[in-house]
Motif scaffolding. Structure first.
Motif, short mmCIF file in Angstrom:
data_model
loop_
_atom_site.label_atom_id
_atom_site.label_comp_id
_atom_site.label_asym_id
_atom_site.label_seq_id
_atom_site.Cartn_x
_atom_site.Cartn_y
_atom_site.Cartn_z
N GLN A 139 0.83 -1.21 0.00
CA GLN A 139 0.00 0.00 0.00
C GLN A 139 0.86 1.26 0.00
OE1 GLN A 139 -3.17 0.24 2.98
NE2 GLN A 139 -3.00 -1.95 3.29
N LEU A 140 1.96 1.20 0.71
CA LEU A 140 2.81 2.38 0.88
C LEU A 140 3.69 2.66 -0.33
CD1 LEU A 140 3.62 4.59 2.87
CD2 LEU A 140 5.22 2.97 3.92
N VAL A 141 4.09 1.63 -1.05
CA VAL A 141 5.04 1.78 -2.16
C VAL A 141 4.58 2.80 -3.21
CG1 VAL A 141 5.91 0.57 -4.21
CG2 VAL A 141 6.32 -0.37 -1.94
N PRO A 142 3.35 2.73 -3.74
CA PRO A 142 2.97 3.71 -4.77
C PRO A 142 3.04 5.16 -4.30
CG PRO A 142 1.38 1.91 -4.67
CD PRO A 142 2.26 1.78 -3.47
N PRO A 151 10.20 4.59 -10.03
CA PRO A 151 9.26 3.52 -10.38
C PRO A 151 8.87 2.70 -9.16
CG PRO A 151 11.48 2.99 -11.16
CD PRO A 151 11.52 4.41 -10.66
N GLU A 152 7.63 2.20 -9.16
CA GLU A 152 7.13 1.45 -8.01
C GLU A 152 7.89 0.15 -7.79
OE1 GLU A 152 2.93 0.89 -8.09
OE2 GLU A 152 2.52 3.01 -8.52
N LEU A 160 12.56 1.57 1.29
CA LEU A 160 12.10 2.73 2.05
C LEU A 160 10.77 2.42 2.74
CD1 LEU A 160 12.38 5.65 2.92
CD2 LEU A 160 11.40 6.34 0.71
N ALA A 161 9.86 1.77 2.03
CA ALA A 161 8.56 1.40 2.62
C ALA A 161 8.76 0.46 3.80
CB ALA A 161 7.67 0.75 1.56
#
Length: 200
Positions: A139-142, A151-152, A160-161
């Protein structure tokens, strides 16, 4: 009647509300009387539902807390997506964390601390928490990719997520076990600052 694009249907929203009601009931019972002493029957009775309905939503007692574990992260992601893209990421994460927790179970500090301890020490629930972590990262990545202009599917964004969610989890676990707990928002700020994410 179909749901608007990107918005859950009325039926799905009701399902989500039912899941959250079961989860919040279970959280209160686990906090008040302990995980082992709480039965599925206790949770169903407290939520005002039948055992059959409980098992429609949860395969087992340890599954009852999953919505509580994930809902605050979902709100955090939504809040972060609304923050200005030019705002430093550490500030945006902190503001989003504060907004996402202020109206939820952290308002009852002692109950919340007991709940976090249950999540960290009951093996069955901890396993569910770790499994839910991957979904929360997704959920956090985008949102992070959009802020970073990356890019995702980049390794750096996924790292980082993962680091952000782990930092928040560590801060909350530290808060839950302190004899004289500090402010959870301040602990989270320190944990996120330690990552130096604005320098990445």
């Amino acid at each position: 009647m179909t749901a608007a694009r990107g918005r859950p249907s009325l039926t799905e929203r009701r399902r989500q509300e039912n899941r959250l009601e079961i989860a919040e009931t279970a959280a209160a019972l686990f906090s008040d009387q302990g995980y082992e002493a709480t039965t599925v029957e206790d949770i169903a009775s407290g939520a005002g539902i039948s055992l059959r309905t409980f098992y429609r939503y949860c395969a087992a007692k340890e599954d009852a807390l999953t919505p509580v574990m994930t809902s605050s992260v979902g709100v955090l992601v939504e809040e972060l997506a609304r923050r200005p893209v030019d705002e430093p990421l550490s500030s945006a994460v902190q503001a989003s964390f504060t907004s996402s927790t202020a109206a939820r179970q952290l308002a009852d500090r002692e109950q919340a601390r007991r709940l976090v301890r249950v999540m960290g020490t009951v093996p069955a629930i901890r396993m569910r928490w770790l499994a839910a972590g991957r979904e929360m990262q997704d959920q956090l990545v985008p949102v992070l990719a959009a802020r970073k202009g990356a890019p995702e599917d980049s390794m750096e964004v996924r790292l980082l997520a993962c680091a952000l969610l782990d930092a928040i989890s560590v801060a909350m676990e530290h808060w839950a076990w302190q004899d004289e707990p500090e402010d959870v928002a301040e602990l989270t700020r320190r944990a996120v600052d330690y990552l130096r994410i604005d320098e990445l």
